[in-house]
Scaffold this active site. Structure first.
Site, PDB file in Angstrom:
ATOM      1  N   LYS A  41       0.825  -1.215   0.000  1.00 38.88           N
ATOM      2  CA  LYS A  41       0.000   0.000   0.000  1.00 38.88           C
ATOM      3  C   LYS A  41       0.864   1.272   0.000  1.00 38.88           C
ATOM      4  O   LYS A  41       0.329   2.372  -0.107  1.00 38.88           O
ATOM      5  CB  LYS A  41      -0.914  -0.040   1.230  1.00 38.88           C
ATOM      6  CG  LYS A  41      -2.279   0.551   0.975  1.00 38.88           C
ATOM      7  CD  LYS A  41      -3.287   0.221   2.037  1.00 38.88           C
ATOM      8  CE  LYS A  41      -4.507   1.098   1.869  1.00 38.88           C
ATOM      9  NZ  LYS A  41      -5.536   0.814   2.872  1.00 38.88           N
ATOM     10  N   SER A 129      -8.224   6.999   5.474  1.00 43.05           N
ATOM     11  CA  SER A 129      -6.897   7.549   5.766  1.00 43.05           C
ATOM     12  C   SER A 129      -6.369   8.389   4.609  1.00 43.05           C
ATOM     13  O   SER A 129      -5.660   9.380   4.834  1.00 43.05           O
ATOM     14  CB  SER A 129      -5.926   6.415   6.101  1.00 43.05           C
ATOM     15  OG  SER A 129      -6.385   5.741   7.253  1.00 43.05           O
TER      16      SER A 129
HETATM   17  N1  COA Z   1     -13.007   4.814   9.830  1.00 40.50           N
HETATM   18  C1  COA Z   1     -12.229   5.496   8.978  1.00 40.50           C
HETATM   19  N2  COA Z   1     -11.555   4.916   7.981  1.00 40.50           N
HETATM   20  C2  COA Z   1     -11.671   3.587   7.853  1.00 40.50           C
HETATM   21  C3  COA Z   1     -12.467   2.809   8.703  1.00 40.50           C
HETATM   22  C4  COA Z   1     -13.157   3.480   9.725  1.00 40.50           C
HETATM   23  N3  COA Z   1     -13.938   2.843  10.590  1.00 40.50           N
HETATM   24  N4  COA Z   1     -12.381   1.535   8.318  1.00 40.50           N
HETATM   25  C5  COA Z   1     -11.555   1.502   7.261  1.00 40.50           C
HETATM   26  N5  COA Z   1     -11.129   2.750   6.984  1.00 40.50           N
HETATM   27  C6  COA Z   1     -10.268   3.185   5.881  1.00 40.50           C
HETATM   28  C7  COA Z   1      -8.822   2.920   6.126  1.00 40.50           C
HETATM   29  O1  COA Z   1      -8.204   4.008   6.775  1.00 40.50           O
HETATM   30  C8  COA Z   1      -8.302   2.749   4.715  1.00 40.50           C
HETATM   31  O2  COA Z   1      -8.085   3.992   4.105  1.00 40.50           O
HETATM   32  P1  COA Z   1      -7.070   4.121   2.877  1.00 40.50           P
HETATM   33  O3  COA Z   1      -7.382   3.036   1.880  1.00 40.50           O
HETATM   34  O4  COA Z   1      -7.362   5.469   2.375  1.00 40.50           O
HETATM   35  O5  COA Z   1      -5.697   3.938   3.457  1.00 40.50           O
HETATM   36  C9  COA Z   1      -9.472   2.112   3.971  1.00 40.50           C
HETATM   37  O6  COA Z   1     -10.600   2.432   4.727  1.00 40.50           O
HETATM   38  C10 COA Z   1      -9.335   0.657   3.838  1.00 40.50           C
HETATM   39  O7  COA Z   1      -9.114   0.184   5.121  1.00 40.50           O
HETATM   40  P2  COA Z   1      -9.024  -1.327   5.445  1.00 40.50           P
HETATM   41  O8  COA Z   1     -10.047  -2.074   4.702  1.00 40.50           O
HETATM   42  O9  COA Z   1      -8.983  -1.447   6.920  1.00 40.50           O
HETATM   43  O10 COA Z   1      -7.700  -1.748   4.783  1.00 40.50           O
HETATM   44  P3  COA Z   1      -6.371  -1.655   5.391  1.00 40.50           P
HETATM   45  O11 COA Z   1      -5.442  -1.494   4.265  1.00 40.50           O
HETATM   46  O12 COA Z   1      -6.297  -0.616   6.426  1.00 40.50           O
HETATM   47  O13 COA Z   1      -6.214  -3.086   6.110  1.00 40.50           O
HETATM   48  C11 COA Z   1      -5.637  -5.452   6.185  1.00 40.50           C
HETATM   49  C12 COA Z   1      -6.303  -4.303   5.402  1.00 40.50           C
HETATM   50  C13 COA Z   1      -4.298  -5.026   6.728  1.00 40.50           C
HETATM   51  C14 COA Z   1      -6.534  -5.852   7.339  1.00 40.50           C
HETATM   52  C15 COA Z   1      -5.504  -6.634   5.216  1.00 40.50           C
HETATM   53  O14 COA Z   1      -4.854  -6.180   4.044  1.00 40.50           O
HETATM   54  C16 COA Z   1      -4.698  -7.781   5.799  1.00 40.50           C
HETATM   55  O15 COA Z   1      -5.202  -8.556   6.575  1.00 40.50           O
HETATM   56  N6  COA Z   1      -3.421  -7.874   5.415  1.00 40.50           N
HETATM   57  C17 COA Z   1      -2.519  -8.933   5.875  1.00 40.50           C
HETATM   58  C18 COA Z   1      -2.219  -9.911   4.750  1.00 40.50           C
HETATM   59  C19 COA Z   1      -3.330 -10.899   4.601  1.00 40.50           C
HETATM   60  O16 COA Z   1      -3.630 -11.673   5.479  1.00 40.50           O
HETATM   61  N7  COA Z   1      -3.941 -10.889   3.410  1.00 40.50           N
HETATM   62  C20 COA Z   1      -4.976 -11.799   3.052  1.00 40.50           C
HETATM   63  C21 COA Z   1      -6.294 -11.290   3.487  1.00 40.50           C
HETATM   64  S1  COA Z   1      -7.535 -12.405   2.895  1.00 40.50           S
END
Ligand code: COA
Length: 162
Positions: A41, A129
């Site tokens: 990311k 974010s």
């Molecule tokens: N309030 C405000 N923003 C929120 C939110 C909330 N309640 N929930 C989510 N968001 C935002 C995040 O800030 C993020 O913003 P951005 O894309 O502008 O940075 C966006 O929504 C997406 O967030 P999220 O879905 O939580 O993705 P993430 O990238 O933060 O997290 C992981 C994803 C880390 C949980 C996931 O990629 C993961 O598990 N990775 C590990 C590897 C893995 O196991 N992969 C296989 C998964 S099947």
């Protein structure tokens, strides 16, 4: 003691994430907040910076939370901690398809893994974010979107990159 895992990239943590943390702690006694390295990311903040911002932002919940960095698969990290419940925030239908896919993939990787979806307060449904980083980059008011230590870190970081 019932413990759940709340994973995310948290680049940076926003008031929307904190809203989900508060809701999760009304259901679970303990929450491990898992800050993903997620190099794909291209995060603005280093992993250690995201962990310390989360620690500062979630400090009011000290005693019920633990903030941990992780690399690799979420299911492996959950297994390491012996936790089988993952919390995810769903802000609207737009989030649902990806979240559903991720929850099913995680369950395929570990059949004991359950994902619980929580809805943030409607005032945070538009927030993410990237939006916060754009507002910071353009010198906008951050107070409505992130806690004070995160706003300060964003301003410092934007100073660094200008
Ligand atoms: N309030 C405000 N923003 C929120 C939110 C909330 N309640 N929930 C989510 N968001 C935002 C995040 O800030 C993020 O913003 P951005 O894309 O502008 O940075 C966006 O929504 C997406 O967030 P999220 O879905 O939580 O993705 P993430 O990238 O933060 O997290 C992981 C994803 C880390 C949980 C996931 O990629 C993961 O598990 N990775 C590990 C590897 C893995 O196991 N992969 C296989 C998964 S099947």
């Amino acid at each position: 003691m019932r413990t759940a895992l709340f994973p995310g990239t948290f680049d940076p943590v926003t008031n929307g994430h904190l809203d989900i943390i508060g809701r999760a702690l009304a259901i679970f006694e303990r929450l491990v907040i898992a800050v993903a390295a997620n190099p794909a990311k291209g995060p603005l903040f280093r992993l250690e910076e995201r962990v310390s911002m989360m620690k500062a932002a979630a400090a009011p919940h000290d005693g019920s939370i633990e903030v941990r960095p992780f690399k690799g698969l979420l299911v492996d990290f959950a297994r390491e901690l012996d936790i089988n419940v993952v919390i995810r925030g769903v802000r609207g239908v737009g989030d649902f398809e990806d979240e559903f896919r991720m929850a099913l993939a995680n369950r395929k990787l570990n059949p004991e893994m359950e994902t619980i979806f929580l809805m943030p307060s409607e005032i945070y449904t538009y927030l993410n974010s990237s939006l916060v980083k754009e507002i910071a980059r353009l010198g906008g008011e951050l107070a409505p979107f992130v806690p004070a230590p995160v706003a300060a870190a964003l301003r410092a970081k934007m100073g660094d990159v200008k």
